[in-house]
Each structure stands twice: as C-alpha cells, then as structure tokens.
Write a protein that holds these residues in place. Structure first.
Motif, PDB file in Angstrom:
ATOM      1  N   SER A 253     -23.857 -19.611 -58.882  1.00 52.85           N
ATOM      2  CA  SER A 253     -23.823 -18.808 -57.663  1.00 52.85           C
ATOM      3  C   SER A 253     -22.399 -18.346 -57.395  1.00 52.85           C
ATOM      4  O   SER A 253     -21.441 -19.121 -57.534  1.00 52.85           O
ATOM      5  CB  SER A 253     -24.340 -19.625 -56.477  1.00 52.85           C
ATOM      6  N   ARG A 254     -22.249 -17.098 -57.000  1.00 52.76           N
ATOM      7  CA  ARG A 254     -20.924 -16.542 -56.670  1.00 52.76           C
ATOM      8  C   ARG A 254     -20.643 -16.639 -55.175  1.00 52.76           C
ATOM      9  O   ARG A 254     -19.619 -16.132 -54.718  1.00 52.76           O
ATOM     10  CB  ARG A 254     -20.844 -15.065 -57.086  1.00 52.76           C
ATOM     11  N   GLU A 255     -21.512 -17.276 -54.416  1.00 51.30           N
ATOM     12  CA  GLU A 255     -21.347 -17.378 -52.973  1.00 51.30           C
ATOM     13  C   GLU A 255     -20.925 -18.794 -52.599  1.00 51.30           C
ATOM     14  O   GLU A 255     -21.492 -19.761 -53.098  1.00 51.30           O
ATOM     15  CB  GLU A 255     -22.649 -17.015 -52.256  1.00 51.30           C
ATOM     16  N   VAL A 256     -19.943 -18.905 -51.711  1.00 51.08           N
ATOM     17  CA  VAL A 256     -19.491 -20.209 -51.244  1.00 51.08           C
ATOM     18  C   VAL A 256     -19.464 -20.187 -49.719  1.00 51.08           C
ATOM     19  O   VAL A 256     -19.123 -19.168 -49.109  1.00 51.08           O
ATOM     20  CB  VAL A 256     -18.094 -20.556 -51.824  1.00 51.08           C
ATOM     21  N   TYR A 257     -19.846 -21.306 -49.101  1.00 51.96           N
ATOM     22  CA  TYR A 257     -19.999 -21.381 -47.652  1.00 51.96           C
ATOM     23  C   TYR A 257     -19.180 -22.527 -47.073  1.00 51.96           C
ATOM     24  O   TYR A 257     -18.846 -23.500 -47.770  1.00 51.96           O
ATOM     25  CB  TYR A 257     -21.473 -21.592 -47.283  1.00 51.96           C
ATOM     26  N   LEU A 258     -18.872 -22.427 -45.788  1.00 53.63           N
ATOM     27  CA  LEU A 258     -18.230 -23.489 -45.028  1.00 53.63           C
ATOM     28  C   LEU A 258     -18.499 -23.272 -43.548  1.00 53.63           C
ATOM     29  O   LEU A 258     -18.965 -22.212 -43.148  1.00 53.63           O
ATOM     30  CB  LEU A 258     -16.719 -23.551 -45.315  1.00 53.63           C
ATOM     31  N   HIS A 259     -18.217 -24.295 -42.735  1.00 49.86           N
ATOM     32  CA  HIS A 259     -18.357 -24.188 -41.287  1.00 49.86           C
ATOM     33  C   HIS A 259     -16.983 -24.223 -40.625  1.00 49.86           C
ATOM     34  O   HIS A 259     -16.067 -24.880 -41.101  1.00 49.86           O
ATOM     35  CB  HIS A 259     -19.198 -25.336 -40.727  1.00 49.86           C
ATOM     36  N   CYS A 260     -16.859 -23.520 -39.508  1.00 43.78           N
ATOM     37  CA  CYS A 260     -15.640 -23.524 -38.714  1.00 43.78           C
ATOM     38  C   CYS A 260     -16.029 -23.544 -37.241  1.00 43.78           C
ATOM     39  O   CYS A 260     -16.823 -22.715 -36.798  1.00 43.78           O
ATOM     40  CB  CYS A 260     -14.776 -22.297 -39.021  1.00 43.78           C
ATOM     41  N   ARG A 261     -15.483 -24.494 -36.498  1.00 40.21           N
ATOM     42  CA  ARG A 261     -15.797 -24.551 -35.073  1.00 40.21           C
ATOM     43  C   ARG A 261     -15.205 -23.345 -34.349  1.00 40.21           C
ATOM     44  O   ARG A 261     -14.122 -22.873 -34.681  1.00 40.21           O
ATOM     45  CB  ARG A 261     -15.250 -25.841 -34.460  1.00 40.21           C
ATOM     46  N   MET A 262     -15.908 -22.882 -33.347  1.00 42.66           N
ATOM     47  CA  MET A 262     -15.480 -21.693 -32.616  1.00 42.66           C
ATOM     48  C   MET A 262     -14.148 -21.906 -31.906  1.00 42.66           C
ATOM     49  O   MET A 262     -13.362 -20.970 -31.734  1.00 42.66           O
ATOM     50  CB  MET A 262     -16.551 -21.284 -31.605  1.00 42.66           C
ATOM     51  N   ILE A 263     -13.869 -23.132 -31.492  1.00 45.84           N
ATOM     52  CA  ILE A 263     -12.638 -23.394 -30.743  1.00 45.84           C
ATOM     53  C   ILE A 263     -11.416 -23.469 -31.649  1.00 45.84           C
ATOM     54  O   ILE A 263     -10.288 -23.455 -31.154  1.00 45.84           O
ATOM     55  CB  ILE A 263     -12.756 -24.712 -29.940  1.00 45.84           C
ATOM     56  N   ASP A 264     -11.610 -23.531 -32.956  1.00 45.48           N
ATOM     57  CA  ASP A 264     -10.491 -23.701 -33.882  1.00 45.48           C
ATOM     58  C   ASP A 264     -10.037 -22.340 -34.388  1.00 45.48           C
ATOM     59  O   ASP A 264     -10.478 -21.860 -35.440  1.00 45.48           O
ATOM     60  CB  ASP A 264     -10.897 -24.617 -35.041  1.00 45.48           C
ATOM     61  N   ALA A 266      -6.912 -21.162 -35.344  1.00 45.85           N
ATOM     62  CA  ALA A 266      -6.006 -21.082 -36.495  1.00 45.85           C
ATOM     63  C   ALA A 266      -6.736 -21.268 -37.825  1.00 45.85           C
ATOM     64  O   ALA A 266      -6.530 -20.490 -38.759  1.00 45.85           O
ATOM     65  CB  ALA A 266      -4.881 -22.102 -36.347  1.00 45.85           C
ATOM     66  N   PRO A 267      -7.595 -22.287 -37.955  1.00 45.76           N
ATOM     67  CA  PRO A 267      -8.355 -22.391 -39.199  1.00 45.76           C
ATOM     68  C   PRO A 267      -9.232 -21.172 -39.445  1.00 45.76           C
ATOM     69  O   PRO A 267      -9.365 -20.719 -40.580  1.00 45.76           O
ATOM     70  CB  PRO A 267      -9.205 -23.651 -39.003  1.00 45.76           C
ATOM     71  N   PHE A 268      -9.830 -20.655 -38.381  1.00 45.37           N
ATOM     72  CA  PHE A 268     -10.660 -19.456 -38.522  1.00 45.37           C
ATOM     73  C   PHE A 268      -9.838 -18.303 -39.096  1.00 45.37           C
ATOM     74  O   PHE A 268     -10.292 -17.566 -39.977  1.00 45.37           O
ATOM     75  CB  PHE A 268     -11.250 -19.064 -37.170  1.00 45.37           C
ATOM     76  N   MET A 270      -7.228 -18.597 -40.981  1.00 46.71           N
ATOM     77  CA  MET A 270      -6.933 -18.900 -42.372  1.00 46.71           C
ATOM     78  C   MET A 270      -8.120 -18.566 -43.274  1.00 46.71           C
ATOM     79  O   MET A 270      -7.963 -17.978 -44.339  1.00 46.71           O
ATOM     80  CB  MET A 270      -6.550 -20.374 -42.544  1.00 46.71           C
ATOM     81  N   TYR A 271      -9.322 -18.946 -42.830  1.00 49.96           N
ATOM     82  CA  TYR A 271     -10.508 -18.660 -43.628  1.00 49.96           C
ATOM     83  C   TYR A 271     -10.731 -17.154 -43.746  1.00 49.96           C
ATOM     84  O   TYR A 271     -11.106 -16.649 -44.806  1.00 49.96           O
ATOM     85  CB  TYR A 271     -11.750 -19.324 -43.015  1.00 49.96           C
ATOM     86  N   THR A 272     -10.487 -16.444 -42.642  1.00 57.38           N
ATOM     87  CA  THR A 272     -10.611 -14.992 -42.687  1.00 57.38           C
ATOM     88  C   THR A 272      -9.616 -14.387 -43.663  1.00 57.38           C
ATOM     89  O   THR A 272      -9.948 -13.490 -44.446  1.00 57.38           O
ATOM     90  CB  THR A 272     -10.397 -14.395 -41.279  1.00 57.38           C
ATOM     91  N   LYS A 273      -8.392 -14.891 -43.645  1.00 61.48           N
ATOM     92  CA  LYS A 273      -7.370 -14.419 -44.577  1.00 61.48           C
ATOM     93  C   LYS A 273      -7.764 -14.712 -46.017  1.00 61.48           C
ATOM     94  O   LYS A 273      -7.449 -13.940 -46.934  1.00 61.48           O
ATOM     95  CB  LYS A 273      -6.026 -15.077 -44.249  1.00 61.48           C
ATOM     96  N   ALA A 274      -8.470 -15.833 -46.227  1.00 64.03           N
ATOM     97  CA  ALA A 274      -8.900 -16.209 -47.575  1.00 64.03           C
ATOM     98  C   ALA A 274     -10.116 -15.421 -48.037  1.00 64.03           C
ATOM     99  O   ALA A 274     -10.553 -15.575 -49.182  1.00 64.03           O
ATOM    100  CB  ALA A 274      -9.200 -17.707 -47.636  1.00 64.03           C
ATOM    101  N   GLY A 275     -10.693 -14.586 -47.154  1.00 64.34           N
ATOM    102  CA  GLY A 275     -11.810 -13.737 -47.556  1.00 64.34           C
ATOM    103  C   GLY A 275     -13.167 -14.158 -47.035  1.00 64.34           C
ATOM    104  O   GLY A 275     -14.193 -13.621 -47.471  1.00 64.34           O
ATOM    105  N   TYR A 276     -13.220 -15.096 -46.078  1.00 63.57           N
ATOM    106  CA  TYR A 276     -14.492 -15.565 -45.537  1.00 63.57           C
ATOM    107  C   TYR A 276     -14.901 -14.721 -44.336  1.00 63.57           C
ATOM    108  O   TYR A 276     -14.062 -14.308 -43.536  1.00 63.57           O
ATOM    109  CB  TYR A 276     -14.392 -17.037 -45.129  1.00 63.57           C
ATOM    110  N   ASN A 277     -16.199 -14.503 -44.217  1.00 64.23           N
ATOM    111  CA  ASN A 277     -16.769 -13.734 -43.114  1.00 64.23           C
ATOM    112  C   ASN A 277     -17.865 -14.545 -42.427  1.00 64.23           C
ATOM    113  O   ASN A 277     -18.524 -15.388 -43.059  1.00 64.23           O
ATOM    114  CB  ASN A 277     -17.352 -12.407 -43.613  1.00 64.23           C
ATOM    115  N   ILE A 278     -18.069 -14.282 -41.146  1.00 63.40           N
ATOM    116  CA  ILE A 278     -19.093 -15.004 -40.383  1.00 63.40           C
ATOM    117  C   ILE A 278     -20.485 -14.529 -40.800  1.00 63.40           C
ATOM    118  O   ILE A 278     -20.753 -13.333 -40.839  1.00 63.40           O
ATOM    119  CB  ILE A 278     -18.902 -14.795 -38.878  1.00 63.40           C
TER     120      ILE A 278
END
Length: 316
Positions: A253-264, A266-268, A270-278
C-alpha cells in the motif's frame, strides 16, 4: 475478554507549543493515539544477550539495507515471535532486522532501527513516563501504567513482522579538537532518543483502533515519543521519515495514516509540512467519552524507485 485502557500522547520535540503545561519534564511525545490492552497469556521468547544499544547506522542521509536471505536460524533471530512464520514472513522479518535509517543533525547524528526484546523495558519507561506526565497522573499510578504498556508491547511484538516498534539513538557531535581518547568513548555516549510504532497490514492492526478509524490494510504510525532533553533537534521529524521508509518496504500500500489531536497545533503543522492531509475528524460526541477530538491524517507515499530510474536523477 481483555481489558483495555485508551492512551493518548501529546507533545512535540521541535516546538514550545505547550507553554501552559510547563510541568512536563522527563519526556515529550507526539499526539498519536492507541490502546494498551491486557492480553491473555501467550508464548513469548526472549533472544540471546547482546548490547542493548548496539546499532550500526550511517550518519549520512536516510537509507535502509533490505535482505532477501530467508535462511533465518532460530538462534540467530533477534526478533523471535514465539510462533511459526511463513516464508514471506521470514523475508519481512529479515528486512526488519537489517533496516537502518541514519541522519546527520546540526547537533549530532540519529540512527533508527527496530526495537529488540532486551530494549523493551527502556521503551516501556519512555512511553509510560511520557503519558503519565502529559496527563498529570499521580506517581502512584506509574507502576500500573508501565505494566499496561509492557503487556501492550509484548502483544504487539508477537505480531512481528506485521508491525514493528522503531527506536532512535542520538549521538552528540564532538568538537573538532576532541582527543582520540574521547572518540573511543563515543559509543558510550549514544543515548536512546525516541520511539515510534508502525503497523503494516490488517494482521498488525490494533484490536482497539482510535477513531476516526484508519484502513487496516494500510500502514499506520502511532506512539511517537521523543525525550524532553532532546527536543527541537529534528528527531521527531526523522522518526516520522524512518516510519514512512520502512512502510514503503514492508507494505504494498502506498497510503500511510496517523492521528493528530485537534488541540496539538505544532504537530499538526509538522504533519502538514511532511505531506499529510486530513481525511476525517472525530465527532464532537467523542467528548462525552472524555476523549480529545482527533484528525485522521493521510499521506500518499511515492512509488519505490527501481534501479532503472536512477538515471533520471539529472531532473532532480
């Protein structure tokens, strides 16, 4: 039926976004969520003795060294699962054994590999202490929390090679004028920097996944933790990159997932910068269960390059 306790970790090694929680001292962690079940007894075998912090890694850009040798003798396997494995699983087990990710940082170097059995107690302490501090749990609950985390890691380890726990080791740079004697002691200065868990397919998926639920046949990243003393050095970023690189080797699979709390926030970022989308966000009704709302985030990994593609590097 196994009892479960849902645990969430939240902090970021690269940003001071929790200034209102300045009492966090021992470690800091990323907002990736999981559940720590208390499993029934099952066979679990420990490997032979070795240096728990022995790791061979490159200090250059990220890389890995997969192997196609499937002739694993039981006595040579540092990732014993206590169960019989198919030939395909043996190949993946060997790949996990040989996986290395190395990166030069401004202040030192980071090397990442798969956790071995004898290193489990160190990871248990890192995860349990981080969660206890972030949630302001009384110290009297720490021993119970460590028990739950260890039972969880034992259960997850039994699912290798469908899941793996990565650990990062940090070595601080020496000054240019360092003596040769100091260079000889360099191995002793390598320290545990952080950890992250990756599951690769449905057989490695957590039995009690957090919501919104990620597809079980795709790689899923969770439980990322970095020591508080090593924050803002890029370690969390490269633990994420190492997880993605290993996922691209272990899963079709070419898809990878993770969770990020809404209150966080800075991590959000970082994940966005790394190419992750909601993909999806928890309903507000999740608050009735005394849980924080979370984003399920997704990234499309690039296709693995084959040798014939290397000649196209001029365009890059």
């Amino acid at each position: 039926m196994a009892a479960t306790v849902s645990l969430s970790f939240s902090l970021d090694p690269q940003h001071h976004y929790l200034s209102h929680n300045a009492h966090f001292k021992p470690h800091q962690t990323f907002p990736l969520t999981t559940s720590f079940p208390i499993p029934p007894k099952h066979p679990f075998l420990l490997p032979h003795r070795y240096n728990r912090y022995a790791s061979k890694s490159s200090s250059s850009s990220s890389h890995s060294t997969p192997s196609t040798d499937t002739s694993l003798s039981y006595s040579e396997d540092p990732f014993r699962t206590g169960r019989f494995l198919s030939n395909e699983e043996l190949e993946k087990l060997k790949l996990l054994e040989n996986f290395r990710y190395g990166q030069e940082l401004e202040s030192g170097s980071l090397s990442v590999r798969v956790m071995r059995a004898e290193e489990m107690d160190d990871i248990v302490a890192l995860l349990a202490d981080s969660f206890a501090e972030s949630m302001c749990w009384p110290s009297g609950y720490l021993s119970l929390l460590r028990f739950l985390v260890k039972q969880y890691l034992i259960e997850r380890r039994a699912l290798i090679p469908h899941t793996a726990t990565l650990i990062g080791f940090y070595r601080e740079k020496k000054e240019n004028g360092a003596l040769e004697e100091e260079e000889e002691e360099e191995e002793d200065e390598e320290q545990l920097a952080g950890t992250v868990e990756v599951c690769f397919d449905i057989r490695g998926a957590n039995a009690s996944p957090p919501t919104p639920t990620a597809p079980k046949n795709s790689p899923y990243i969770s439980n990322m933790t970095v020591k508080n003393s090593l924050r803002r050095r890029g370690i969390g970023w490269h633990l994420l990159r190492a997880s993605e690189e290993l996922s691209s080797q272990m899963s079709s699979s070419r898809e990878v997932y993770l969770h990020c709390r809404m209150i966080d926030v800075a991590p959000f970022n970082m994940y966005t910068k790394a190419g992750y989308n909601i993909v999806k966000t928890d309903s507000i009704l999740i608050l009735l269960m005394l849980q924080r709302r979370k984003h399920l985030m997704f990234k499309k990994l690039p296709a693995r390059r084959i040798p014939s593609d290397i000649s196209d590097s001029d365009e890059e």
